[in-house]
Motif scaffolding. Structure first.
Motif, PDB file in Angstrom:
ATOM      1  N   PRO A 163       0.819  -1.227   0.000  1.00  0.00           N
ATOM      2  CA  PRO A 163       0.000   0.000   0.000  1.00  0.00           C
ATOM      3  C   PRO A 163       0.846   1.266   0.000  1.00  0.00           C
ATOM      4  CG  PRO A 163      -0.218  -1.172   2.101  1.00  0.00           C
ATOM      5  CD  PRO A 163       0.595  -2.026   1.191  1.00  0.00           C
ATOM      6  N   ALA A 164       2.045   1.211   0.538  1.00  0.00           N
ATOM      7  CA  ALA A 164       2.915   2.390   0.539  1.00  0.00           C
ATOM      8  C   ALA A 164       3.304   2.756  -0.884  1.00  0.00           C
ATOM      9  CB  ALA A 164       4.156   2.133   1.381  1.00  0.00           C
ATOM     10  N   ALA A 165       3.635   1.754  -1.675  1.00  0.00           N
ATOM     11  CA  ALA A 165       4.009   2.016  -3.063  1.00  0.00           C
ATOM     12  C   ALA A 165       2.799   2.488  -3.857  1.00  0.00           C
ATOM     13  CB  ALA A 165       4.599   0.761  -3.691  1.00  0.00           C
ATOM     14  N   ALA A 166       1.620   1.981  -3.508  1.00  0.00           N
ATOM     15  CA  ALA A 166       0.413   2.410  -4.206  1.00  0.00           C
ATOM     16  C   ALA A 166       0.116   3.877  -3.919  1.00  0.00           C
ATOM     17  CB  ALA A 166      -0.772   1.547  -3.781  1.00  0.00           C
ATOM     18  N   ALA A 167       0.467   4.333  -2.723  1.00  0.00           N
ATOM     19  CA  ALA A 167       0.232   5.729  -2.362  1.00  0.00           C
ATOM     20  C   ALA A 167       1.358   6.631  -2.841  1.00  0.00           C
ATOM     21  CB  ALA A 167       0.076   5.855  -0.854  1.00  0.00           C
ATOM     22  N   GLY A 168       2.396   6.054  -3.398  1.00  0.00           N
ATOM     23  CA  GLY A 168       3.507   6.846  -3.913  1.00  0.00           C
ATOM     24  C   GLY A 168       4.445   7.300  -2.814  1.00  0.00           C
ATOM     25  N   MET A 169       4.549   6.519  -1.738  1.00  0.00           N
ATOM     26  CA  MET A 169       5.415   6.877  -0.608  1.00  0.00           C
ATOM     27  C   MET A 169       6.360   5.716  -0.314  1.00  0.00           C
ATOM     28  SD  MET A 169       2.728   8.319   2.174  1.00  0.00           S
ATOM     29  CE  MET A 169       1.080   8.641   1.642  1.00  0.00           C
ATOM     30  N   THR A 170       7.376   6.043   0.457  1.00  0.00           N
ATOM     31  CA  THR A 170       8.240   4.976   0.939  1.00  0.00           C
ATOM     32  C   THR A 170       7.563   4.299   2.121  1.00  0.00           C
ATOM     33  OG1 THR A 170       9.400   6.411   2.484  1.00  0.00           O
ATOM     34  CG2 THR A 170      10.308   6.258   0.240  1.00  0.00           C
ATOM     35  N   ARG A 171       8.099   3.201   2.525  1.00  0.00           N
ATOM     36  CA  ARG A 171       7.497   2.432   3.626  1.00  0.00           C
ATOM     37  C   ARG A 171       7.471   3.253   4.925  1.00  0.00           C
ATOM     38  NH1 ARG A 171       3.972  -1.375   4.320  1.00  0.00           N
ATOM     39  NH2 ARG A 171       4.531  -2.949   5.841  1.00  0.00           N
ATOM     40  N   GLU A 172       8.547   3.982   5.223  1.00  0.00           N
ATOM     41  CA  GLU A 172       8.628   4.793   6.436  1.00  0.00           C
ATOM     42  C   GLU A 172       7.620   5.941   6.396  1.00  0.00           C
ATOM     43  OE1 GLU A 172      11.493   4.235   4.539  1.00  0.00           O
ATOM     44  OE2 GLU A 172      12.065   2.481   5.731  1.00  0.00           O
ATOM     45  N   GLU A 173       7.531   6.594   5.235  1.00  0.00           N
ATOM     46  CA  GLU A 173       6.569   7.691   5.097  1.00  0.00           C
ATOM     47  C   GLU A 173       5.149   7.187   5.292  1.00  0.00           C
ATOM     48  OE1 GLU A 173       7.429   9.075   1.179  1.00  0.00           O
ATOM     49  OE2 GLU A 173       8.844  10.602   1.875  1.00  0.00           O
ATOM     50  N   TYR A 174       4.880   6.016   4.738  1.00  0.00           N
ATOM     51  CA  TYR A 174       3.538   5.453   4.855  1.00  0.00           C
ATOM     52  C   TYR A 174       3.219   5.111   6.307  1.00  0.00           C
ATOM     53  CZ  TYR A 174      -0.550   2.584   3.853  1.00  0.00           C
ATOM     54  OH  TYR A 174      -1.817   2.072   3.828  1.00  0.00           O
ATOM     55  N   GLU A 175       4.168   4.547   7.047  1.00  0.00           N
ATOM     56  CA  GLU A 175       3.951   4.229   8.455  1.00  0.00           C
ATOM     57  C   GLU A 175       3.725   5.489   9.276  1.00  0.00           C
ATOM     58  OE1 GLU A 175       7.257   1.864   9.674  1.00  0.00           O
ATOM     59  OE2 GLU A 175       6.600   0.118   8.520  1.00  0.00           O
ATOM     60  N   GLU A 176       4.500   6.534   8.985  1.00  0.00           N
ATOM     61  CA  GLU A 176       4.327   7.817   9.680  1.00  0.00           C
ATOM     62  C   GLU A 176       2.949   8.409   9.381  1.00  0.00           C
ATOM     63  OE1 GLU A 176       5.201  10.884  12.181  1.00  0.00           O
ATOM     64  OE2 GLU A 176       6.388   9.067  11.873  1.00  0.00           O
ATOM     65  N   TYR A 177       2.555   8.312   8.140  1.00  0.00           N
ATOM     66  CA  TYR A 177       1.233   8.798   7.730  1.00  0.00           C
ATOM     67  C   TYR A 177       0.131   8.041   8.476  1.00  0.00           C
ATOM     68  CZ  TYR A 177      -2.822   9.556   4.708  1.00  0.00           C
ATOM     69  OH  TYR A 177      -4.074   9.856   4.232  1.00  0.00           O
ATOM     70  N   GLN A 178       0.273   6.738   8.585  1.00  0.00           N
ATOM     71  CA  GLN A 178      -0.730   5.934   9.303  1.00  0.00           C
ATOM     72  C   GLN A 178      -0.781   6.327  10.780  1.00  0.00           C
ATOM     73  OE1 GLN A 178      -3.029   3.831   8.206  1.00  0.00           O
ATOM     74  NE2 GLN A 178      -2.394   4.276   6.126  1.00  0.00           N
ATOM     75  N   LYS A 179       0.377   6.576  11.389  1.00  0.00           N
ATOM     76  CA  LYS A 179       0.418   7.005  12.791  1.00  0.00           C
ATOM     77  C   LYS A 179      -0.305   8.335  12.962  1.00  0.00           C
ATOM     78  CE  LYS A 179       4.725   4.701  14.057  1.00  0.00           C
ATOM     79  NZ  LYS A 179       6.142   4.905  14.437  1.00  0.00           N
ATOM     80  N   GLN A 180      -0.054   9.263  12.046  1.00  0.00           N
ATOM     81  CA  GLN A 180      -0.720  10.563  12.115  1.00  0.00           C
ATOM     82  C   GLN A 180      -2.226  10.413  11.978  1.00  0.00           C
ATOM     83  OE1 GLN A 180       1.055  12.931   9.051  1.00  0.00           O
ATOM     84  NE2 GLN A 180       2.872  13.449  10.297  1.00  0.00           N
ATOM     85  N   MET A 181      -2.650   9.540  11.093  1.00  0.00           N
ATOM     86  CA  MET A 181      -4.087   9.333  10.901  1.00  0.00           C
ATOM     87  C   MET A 181      -4.729   8.775  12.175  1.00  0.00           C
ATOM     88  SD  MET A 181      -4.830  10.407   7.908  1.00  0.00           S
ATOM     89  CE  MET A 181      -6.406   9.698   7.563  1.00  0.00           C
TER      90      MET A 181
END
Length: 160
Positions: free
Chosen positions: A34-52
């Motif tokens: 899902p991180a690649a689908a959103a156009g982010m790296t794995r770390e960015e995606y995890e940070e984004y999920q934490k923020q959400m």
């Protein structure tokens, strides 16, 4: 022009199911991550999920606080007008914790209502109500009552 014709014909052929490998390449090109689908790296995606998750928790806490404030207002109004208590309101207040109180604007409104009621209950409030009364109507009613009593007394008493 040739490009336009080629693209139109190839799209029609693909729609008929004769395109072959074109659909397979689309499925292979979609990433399973899902991180690649959103156009982010794995770390960015995890940070984004934490923020959400944090934002959702903040929204839920604010919503619970608002619900508890409304429940507190309902409890206050029930006490004021001597209505039966609601367990649902008490539960909402307990869930929010001891921090719950009336919002400032509602506290001002409640204070104004209490002042108005105190003014009405005071002697000055009663005097103002007397000024608003129609004295002529009261006189007429008193005279009518007096004549009725007088007539009833004359009928019952043989001396009058």
């Amino acid at each position: 022009m040739a490009f336009l014709m080629k693209s139109m014909l190839s799209n029609q052929v693909k729609n008929l199911g004769l395109g072959g490998g074109g659909e397979e390449s689309k499925e292979e090109s979609t990433p399973s991550d899902p991180a690649a689908a959103a156009g982010m790296t794995r770390e960015e995606y995890e940070e984004y999920q934490k923020q959400m998750v944090e934002e959702k928790m903040e929204r839920d806490a604010a919503f619970a606080q608002k619900k508890a404030e409304r429940a507190c207002l309902r409890v206050h109004l029930r006490e004021k007008y001597r209505l039966p208590k609601s367990e649902l309101d008490e539960n909402q207040i307990q869930m929010a914790g001891d921090d719950v109180g009336l919002p400032e604007d509602l506290q001002k409104m409640v204070a104004e209502d209490q002042e108005e009621e105190e003014d009405k209950d005071s002697i000055l409030g009663q005097l103002q109500n007397i000024q608003n009364m129609d004295v002529d109507a009261i006189k007429e009613k008193a005279q009518a009552t007096f004549t009725e009593i007088k007539q009833a007394a004359e009928q019952k008493c043989s001396v009058m």
